[in-house]
Design an enzyme around this catalytic site. Structure first.
Site, PDB file in Angstrom:
ATOM      1  N   LYS A 204     -29.958   5.454  -5.031  1.00 23.26           N
ATOM      2  CA  LYS A 204     -30.020   6.713  -5.791  1.00 23.26           C
ATOM      3  C   LYS A 204     -31.466   7.136  -6.051  1.00 23.26           C
ATOM      4  CE  LYS A 204     -27.067   5.230  -8.936  1.00 23.26           C
ATOM      5  NZ  LYS A 204     -26.189   5.177 -10.143  1.00 23.26           N
TER       6      LYS A 204
ATOM      7  N   HIS B 173       0.784  -1.228   0.000  1.00 23.73           N
ATOM      8  CA  HIS B 173       0.000   0.000   0.000  1.00 23.73           C
ATOM      9  C   HIS B 173       0.827   1.294   0.000  1.00 23.73           C
ATOM     10  CE1 HIS B 173      -3.447   2.428   0.497  1.00 23.73           C
ATOM     11  NE2 HIS B 173      -4.133   1.698   1.339  1.00 23.73           N
TER      12      HIS B 173
ATOM     13  N   THR C 286      -4.370  10.692   1.193  1.00 18.53           N
ATOM     14  CA  THR C 286      -5.718  10.534   1.749  1.00 18.53           C
ATOM     15  C   THR C 286      -5.959  11.440   2.944  1.00 18.53           C
ATOM     16  OG1 THR C 286      -5.071   8.778   3.298  1.00 18.53           O
ATOM     17  CG2 THR C 286      -5.777   8.099   1.089  1.00 18.53           C
TER      18      THR C 286
ATOM     19  N   PRO D 145     -25.049   6.729  -2.393  1.00 16.36           N
ATOM     20  CA  PRO D 145     -24.767   5.331  -2.046  1.00 16.36           C
ATOM     21  C   PRO D 145     -23.651   5.155  -1.026  1.00 16.36           C
ATOM     22  CG  PRO D 145     -25.131   5.528  -4.395  1.00 16.36           C
ATOM     23  CD  PRO D 145     -25.091   6.928  -3.855  1.00 16.36           C
TER      24      PRO D 145
ATOM     25  N   SER E  96     -11.649   6.272   3.970  1.00 19.00           N
ATOM     26  CA  SER E  96     -10.585   6.937   3.234  1.00 19.00           C
ATOM     27  C   SER E  96     -11.163   7.871   2.178  1.00 19.00           C
ATOM     28  CB  SER E  96      -9.699   5.883   2.561  1.00 19.00           C
ATOM     29  OG  SER E  96      -8.697   6.476   1.785  1.00 19.00           O
TER      30      SER E  96
END
Length: 642
Positions: free
Chosen positions: A431, A349, A473, A437, A462
């Protein structure tokens, strides 16, 4: 993903020039449809990107106090107000001034510090703690020929995506008027982490022209470009993969398992392993590859647990007797393919977030679905795969192998995973209710946790900072006064359906407001980290504020979440951020939602299977209350403060 720790001293990211491949232009439409382009030929240098700012201290502290209210008792909140006020009067302004000075001299004061503190100084294994797995749609290989042919085509597709990166053809997406930074795409190919005591290092080899194939713990260097920089066709690559598998009939020394261990253990073993020129050369060859390809030993998933087996095989390889040694966890991209049809990425990551990795998967899957002959156009000037040779195993490294084998087996036993395929509805229904969402799913997670544990969870989501040059982030703090009010209302039988809907909509709107702020770099967590780092970098005492109940409780993320979207039957998964918490990564599709939920076995209060059931129940209850009333023509004015 777990991102603890603090640190100091800048780490200057190496910037290497990209070599352009001589490839035919690839159409923009082949990229996944969720990425819109402003230019056919996007520049790798984006002068319009914003510098990362330092927020006013008062703004951050005011927002911080709002986020901690639902997590604190009345007495704790009273104490927190005093501590925060004291911080604002004393150490806060001094640290703010130091941070503003740094921010005025650097385009992005956060990026190198975040890389160092959140990743390179993190000493637990990258396995499960840091590195997620990203699945591909499951395959059905009829034969070894199918298995090899598919793998070769994926390698070709990743090479083609690499060409797009080199040619600056990754579309530049805009968020409002602001361009989003594409630099992460240039940091995943040819990149590797190097284990060091205390602080790891990163090496970048974007001009690499080969991959490393790992089979039965043996390592092979496989050229995927010819001498003129053209991609070698998949059938030729398949022939080389077949030759590797034909040659190796016995297991090799499981050097790869060393990379699954704690970073300090691996760093010490690495020093001994690299103590000869041949071994150093072998390690550098692996590190310099565009990516690795793990041809795994075939395993048989338990019936009904296929999804869990798939994601766990990517996260940790399932142990020393399975495929954990058939990895190199330091590489940013590891393509993992199993003859049982399980396929995906294991990705380290440190240099990039999840969505670019998902985009890469979507690109390759789309090309292979659209063209049965994909990968057959290119160079046939193949170079035979070359085995990467290590020196005979030393007694010292052998001991580290034994330690690593024991540790990975303990870790494998400790990671629990449940993949929930919720098919009651998906993005389309949400929606139609005039709700976002992502925020809706975040509230469902809050409700499920509250149902199970009777307390709200500090919840991490995040948010990318790609409007900034080199942005990484920010944290969306999903737990709010409004989300708690919603959870309480859903559990209170005296509350009407209309009231529940109102509280749900208010909670969703407030989450959307915070998410918007986070995307603009106006969350609280990165600014507070910067202030703490200023104390460390300038040898000043750490203020009492960073040990206060509000800071500690609101930073102990018992729910660590992220959305990684794909239209494909695919999802991402990773380990929890806290001992007593869960991780949940989700893919909301039009008619269903796929969620990978993990927890630690050693914790007596968490249970991913029960949490999944509670989450499914929460989704259905939320749908029922929404169906009691018509969605409003326009969203109501929010009452919340963020």
């Amino acid at each position: 993903m777990k991102c603890p720790g603090t640190g100091q001293i800048l780490l200057n990211l190496t910037k290497s020039s990209f070599r352009l491949r001589s490839r035919n232009a690839l159409s923009k439409k082949l990229l996944t449809a969720s990425y819109s382009s402003t230019s056919e030929n996007a520049n790798s240098k984006q002068p319009n990107l914003l510098p990362y700012h330092v927020l006013p201290l008062e703004e951050t502290m005011k927002r911080f106090m709002t986020t901690v209210e639902p997590l604190l008792t009345e007495q704790e909140l009273k104490e927190q107000k005093k501590i925060t006020a004291n911080f604002m009067k004393k150490q806060g302004p001094e640290l703010q001034k130091l941070l503003e000075e740094v921010g005025s001299k650097e385009k992005n004061w956060l990026a190198p510090r975040w890389l160092k503190v959140a990743y390179l100084q993190f000493r637990s294994p990258v396995t499960a703690f840091v590195s997620p797995g990203m699945t591909f749609p499951r395959q059905n290989f009829k034969s070894a020929h199918d298995f090899i042919g598919y793998t070769a085509r994926v390698i070709f597709g990743l090479g083609e995506f690499n060409d797009l990166v080199h040619a600056n053809k990754i579309p530049i997406v805009k968020m409002g008027k602001n361009e989003l930074d594409n630099s992460q795409f240039g940091k995943v190919f040819g990149t590797s982490r190097i284990p060091k005591r205390m602080t790891d290092e990163m090496v970048y080899n974007p001009c690499s022209d080969y991959v490393v194939v790992i089979y039965k713990n043996h390592f092979y260097q496989l050229q995927i470009y010819d001498k003129e920089g053209k991609l070698i066709v998949a059938p030729c690559l398949a022939g080389q993969l077949e030759e590797i598998m034909r040659k190796e009939t016995k297991l090799g020394v499981p050097y790869g398992i060393l990379t699954t261990d704690s970073r300090d253990n691996w760093a010490e073993a690495y020093e001994h392993l690299a103590d000869s020129p041949r071994n150093r050369g072998a390690l550098e060859t692996i590190q310099g590859a565009l990516f690795t390809v793990s041809l795994d030993k075939c395993t048989t998933p338990k019936e009904g647990q296929e999804d869990e087996e798939l994601i766990l095989s990517l996260i940790h390889g399932k142990g020393s007797r399975c495929n954990s040694a058939n990895r190199w966890m330091d590489k940013t991209i590891q393509l993992v393919v199993n003859p049982n049809g399980n396929v995906g990425f294991t990705y380290e990551h440190s240099p990039a977030e999840g969505q670019p990795i998902a985009m890469m998967m979507d690109y390759v899957v789309k090309k292979m679905q659209e063209d049965p002959c994909y990968g057959e156009c290119g160079s046939e000037d193949v170079t035979p795969a070359k085995k990467i040779q290590f020196c005979p195993l030393s007694k010292c490294v052998e001991q580290w192998l034994i330690i690593a084998q024991g540790n990975i087996d303990k870790l494998v036993r400790n990671v629990q995973m449940k993949v929930l395929r919720f098919d009651g509805y998906g993005r389309d229904f949400i929606k139609k209710q005039k709700l976002g969402p992502d925020s809706y799913i975040q509230m469902a997670l809050q409700l499920a946790f509250f149902k199970m544990h009777s307390v709200p969870a500090a919840q991490y989501e995040s948010a990318h900072l790609r409007i900034f040059d080199g942005g990484r982030t920010e944290t969306i703090r999903s737990c709010s006064n409004e989300s708690l009010d919603f959870c309480i209302a859903m559990q209170d039988l005296t509350v009407s359906a209309e009231e529940r809907v109102e509280k749900l909509r208010e909670a969703v709107i407030c989450h959307q407001m915070y998410a918007k702020l986070a995307l603009q770099g106006r969350g609280v967590d990165r600014h507070l980290l910067g202030l703490k780092l200023m104390a460390l970098e300038n040898c000043l005492p750490i203020p009492e504020f960073f040990e206060s109940p509000g800071y500690v409780k609101s930073s102990h993320f018992r729910l660590s979440t992220s959305q990684v979207a794909s239209k494909n039957d695919a999802f991402m998964g990773y380990g929890p951020a806290t001992d007593d918490g869960y991780a949940c990564c989700y893919n909301p599709r039009e008619c269903d939602i796929i969620l990978a939920i993990s927890a630690w076995r050693h914790c007596q209060v968490t249970d991913p299977w029960k949490f999944a059931k509670m989450l499914e129940k929460s989704f259905m209850e939320m749908k029922l209350v929404l169906e009691c009333s018509e969605p409003p023509e326009k969203p109501p004015e929010p009452k919340c403060k963020v």
